[in-house]
Design a protein around this motif. Structure first.
Motif, PDB file in Angstrom:
ATOM      1  N   GLU A 279       2.400   6.119   1.085  1.00 15.67           N
ATOM      2  CA  GLU A 279       3.131   7.156   0.363  1.00 15.67           C
ATOM      3  C   GLU A 279       3.085   6.966  -1.148  1.00 15.67           C
ATOM      4  N   ASP A 280       2.820   8.072  -1.872  1.00 15.52           N
ATOM      5  CA  ASP A 280       3.082   8.206  -3.305  1.00 15.52           C
ATOM      6  C   ASP A 280       2.383   7.152  -4.161  1.00 15.52           C
ATOM      7  N   ALA A 281       1.057   7.119  -4.089  1.00 20.62           N
ATOM      8  CA  ALA A 281       0.292   6.192  -4.927  1.00 20.62           C
ATOM      9  C   ALA A 281       0.382   6.611  -6.389  1.00 20.62           C
ATOM     10  N   ARG A 282       0.754   5.656  -7.242  1.00 19.02           N
ATOM     11  CA  ARG A 282       0.837   5.878  -8.685  1.00 19.02           C
ATOM     12  C   ARG A 282      -0.312   5.114  -9.334  1.00 19.02           C
ATOM     13  N   PHE A 283      -1.416   5.806  -9.634  1.00 17.81           N
ATOM     14  CA  PHE A 283      -2.590   5.177 -10.230  1.00 17.81           C
ATOM     15  C   PHE A 283      -2.435   5.082 -11.742  1.00 17.81           C
ATOM     16  N   VAL A 284      -2.972   3.998 -12.304  1.00 12.90           N
ATOM     17  CA  VAL A 284      -2.972   3.798 -13.750  1.00 12.90           C
ATOM     18  C   VAL A 284      -4.240   3.041 -14.135  1.00 12.90           C
ATOM     19  N   GLN A 285      -4.817   3.398 -15.279  1.00 12.05           N
ATOM     20  CA  GLN A 285      -5.937   2.642 -15.826  1.00 12.05           C
ATOM     21  C   GLN A 285      -5.355   1.532 -16.692  1.00 12.05           C
ATOM     22  N   PHE A 286      -5.519   0.292 -16.229  1.00  8.09           N
ATOM     23  CA  PHE A 286      -4.912  -0.862 -16.892  1.00  8.09           C
ATOM     24  C   PHE A 286      -5.965  -1.576 -17.736  1.00  8.09           C
ATOM     25  N   PHE A 287      -5.630  -1.882 -18.988  1.00  9.09           N
ATOM     26  CA  PHE A 287      -6.547  -2.559 -19.888  1.00  9.09           C
ATOM     27  C   PHE A 287      -6.118  -4.006 -20.090  1.00  9.09           C
ATOM     28  N   ASP A 288      -7.042  -4.939 -19.791  1.00 14.77           N
ATOM     29  CA  ASP A 288      -6.787  -6.353 -20.037  1.00 14.77           C
ATOM     30  C   ASP A 288      -6.852  -6.641 -21.527  1.00 14.77           C
ATOM     31  N   ASP A 289      -6.464  -7.875 -21.887  1.00 11.89           N
ATOM     32  CA  ASP A 289      -6.478  -8.272 -23.295  1.00 11.89           C
ATOM     33  C   ASP A 289      -7.881  -8.219 -23.895  1.00 11.89           C
ATOM     34  N   ASN A 290      -8.907  -8.395 -23.055  1.00 10.01           N
ATOM     35  CA  ASN A 290     -10.288  -8.352 -23.544  1.00 10.01           C
ATOM     36  C   ASN A 290     -10.868  -6.943 -23.586  1.00 10.01           C
ATOM     37  N   ALA A 297      -2.905   0.855  -8.442  1.00  8.57           N
ATOM     38  CA  ALA A 297      -1.956   1.841  -7.932  1.00  8.57           C
ATOM     39  C   ALA A 297      -0.918   1.122  -7.090  1.00  8.57           C
ATOM     40  N   THR A 298       0.321   1.439  -7.328  1.00  7.14           N
ATOM     41  CA  THR A 298       1.385   0.988  -6.441  1.00  7.14           C
ATOM     42  C   THR A 298       1.650   2.099  -5.432  1.00  7.14           C
ATOM     43  N   TYR A 299       1.942   1.727  -4.201  1.00 10.90           N
ATOM     44  CA  TYR A 299       2.311   2.728  -3.200  1.00 10.90           C
ATOM     45  C   TYR A 299       3.330   2.125  -2.244  1.00 10.90           C
ATOM     46  N   THR A 300       3.937   2.988  -1.447  1.00  9.09           N
ATOM     47  CA  THR A 300       4.927   2.561  -0.475  1.00  9.09           C
ATOM     48  C   THR A 300       4.312   2.592   0.917  1.00  9.09           C
ATOM     49  N   GLN A 310       3.098  -1.973  -1.953  1.00 16.29           N
ATOM     50  CA  GLN A 310       1.745  -2.503  -1.913  1.00 16.29           C
ATOM     51  C   GLN A 310       1.036  -2.173  -3.225  1.00 16.29           C
ATOM     52  N   LEU A 311      -0.068  -2.885  -3.479  1.00 15.14           N
ATOM     53  CA  LEU A 311      -0.844  -2.687  -4.695  1.00 15.14           C
ATOM     54  C   LEU A 311      -2.303  -2.458  -4.345  1.00 15.14           C
ATOM     55  N   ILE A 312      -2.890  -1.433  -4.947  1.00 20.39           N
ATOM     56  CA  ILE A 312      -4.315  -1.146  -4.800  1.00 20.39           C
ATOM     57  C   ILE A 312      -5.012  -1.541  -6.096  1.00 20.39           C
ATOM     58  N   GLU A 313      -6.197  -2.120  -5.959  1.00 16.01           N
ATOM     59  CA  GLU A 313      -6.997  -2.495  -7.130  1.00 16.01           C
ATOM     60  C   GLU A 313      -8.422  -2.012  -6.940  1.00 16.01           C
TER      61      GLU A 313
END
Length: 493
Positions: A279-290, A297-300, A310-313
């Protein structure tokens, strides 16, 4: 295109509507609840003459080959689920193997009930575009028979005027190959088992026999030894084994074909803890320090009784790694990761008490122990509860956070607040009135009177908000970023 004035704000609802398609089907195993029936069905199939078997198989191929791209692979995979019911040494023809796989396969229309709760991120590939355009990936929550939710994707291009052009949606939907997480870290695994209230003595007995990093096969072997020579009560052992298997099955990877369209990919429930839906995946483009980016995405996960974050990568929306989110502060719905670290720590929005917005920080992406409340229900349209509508979006003036508020008649509206860039515990400003509220046309659906989003982006100085309408279809709205921030009421310390 509908423009609605809200104080000094003009909200533009785009004409695009994203609706489900009942013809988009995946294949799933079809196994009787009573496993004794499996052997009976196989025996009936094997009782067919070669001619009868070929006739049945020919009809199956004729009826379903245009609905799925690789039926032979699907049938072979599902044959593998039941082959242990066949006596060892039994010789089967290719037709028999394929027929057995077909009889234990069914179709599932993933979007037949609804297509809603979207999030949007920039596509990993941005080449060959007109100036000012952006290629995007949109995730949506699809639901079908039994209200089982999965994650599906759409792609397309936003031009400089924020006009949407969606890519053609494939008529096929791909079920990916699954590979269980090959290695588990013992310390992290044991920590999560404690959170899940597994018997500590039994867990210690099993895990102390394993190396610092262990495989699913090694874990199963140690549990098998304890099952064969019990050291504890069988009731406690079986309950603990159930929790251990639940945890190990919740960490897995799925791989799709890289040459297929993104709209063919569906992340369907795999582990037992998500058996009733993702349920309800919240996707985000995450930038590392480099400067490297990863999509999270976090989802339920929902098993019909309890929920589990849960976490999707993924780097490419082709291979996806799914893992648990751990810690006392990561127990409720609506986790939303910030797109970069803040002062060397990951940051996440959450909700701890069922009604207020919290923020939490951690040096480890998978562990969240404490949280800090940053926003309580304040206005009538959000008196029941508030939460986030996706990951924070960075601007020069602060982090824009879209929120949802629940008011009278269980009406969901979308609001907004602004957090300090370097100290996001601090709310700088917030809207006093909803940014988006259900119109008359948006009230009808599976869950009436709801507008909701799981993630937005900024493009061309506008905030682009894909949003669900009453848990059935989705639409898109835009608003000027500057006008939105200027319309917020400043919050005094």
């Amino acid at each position: 295109m509908l423009k609605k004035r809200h104080g000094k704000l003009t909200i533009t609802r785009k004409p695009n509507k994203i609706v489900g398609d009942t013809s988009r089907v995946i294949t799933r195993p079809h196994l009787p609840a009573d496993s004794r029936r499996i052997a009976s069905i196989i025996q009936r199939i094997r009782g067919l003459t070669q001619k009868e078997g070929n006739t049945v198989l020919t009809q199956i191929i004729h009826d379903f080959s245009r609905r799925h791209e690789d039926l032979a692979h699907i049938f072979e995979r599902h044959f593998g689920l039941v082959k242990h019911h066949i006596k060892k040494g039994t010789l089967l023809s290719e037709t028999e193997r394929t027929l057995i796989g077909a009889y234990f396969t069914k179709e599932y229309a993933i979007e037949s009930a609804a297509l809603f709760n979207p999030s949007i991120v920039p596509h990993p590939i941005q080449g060959h575009l007109e100036e000012g355009s952006l290629r995007f990936v949109m995730s949506l929550r699809a639901t079908g028979e039994g209200h089982i939710s999965s994650i599906v994707f759409r792609s397309g291009v936003l031009n400089r005027y924020n006009t949407f052009r969606f890519d053609p949606v494939s008529e096929f939907v791909e079920t990916p190959d699954l590979k269980l997480n090959p290695l588990y870290k013992r310390k992290l695994f044991q920590h999560k088992l404690r959170e899940m209230n597994a018997d500590s003595d039994i867990c210690t007995h099993v895990l102390n026999s394993l190396p610092e990093e262990f495989s699913k096969e090694e874990l199963d072997r140690e549990m098998g030894r304890l099952h064969k020579h019990p050291h504890f009560s069988k009731t406690k052992q079986n309950r603990t084994f159930e929790i251990i298997n639940w945890l190990s099955d919740s960490n897995y990877e799925v791989d799709f074909h890289s040459n297929h369209r993104i709209s063919e990919r569906v992340i369907f429930p795999v582990s037992r803890n998500e058996s009733r839906g993702i349920e309800d995946a919240r996707f985000v483009q995450f930038f590392d320090d480099n400067g490297e980016s990863t999509y999270y995405a976090t989802y339920t996960a929902y098993n019909g009784v309890t929920i589990l974050p849960q976490l999707i990568e993924t780097k490419d929306f082709i291979s996806f790694k799914i893992t648990m989110v751990n810690g006392k502060a990561a127990q409720d719905k609506g986790l939303a990761l910030f797109p970069r670290k803040i002062k060397g720590q990951f940051a996440m929005l959450s909700r701890q008490d069922g009604e207020s917005n919290h923020i939490m920080f951690s040096k480890h992406l998978h562990f969240w122990r404490t949280s800090h409340m940053i926003q309580m229900p304040e206005y009538p349209w959000e008196f029941v509860q508030i939460g986030n509508c996706g990951s924070p979006i960075e601007t020069e003036k602060g982090w824009i956070v879209l929120t949802h508020g629940v008011g009278p008649m269980r009406q969901y509206c979308i609001g907004a607040m602004l957090l300090d860039l370097e100290n996001p515990r601090k709310v700088i400003a917030r809207l006093e009135q909803p940014l988006l509220a259900p119109t008359e046309e948006e009230r009808e659906g599976y869950v009436p009177n709801v507008v909701y989003s799981c993630g937005s982006i900024i493009h061309g100085n506008e905030l682009v908000i894909p949003y669900a309408m009453s848990d059935i279809n989705s639409g898109i709205a835009t608003v000027s970023v500057n006008h939105l921030i200027n319309a917020m009421r400043r919050v005094t310390a």
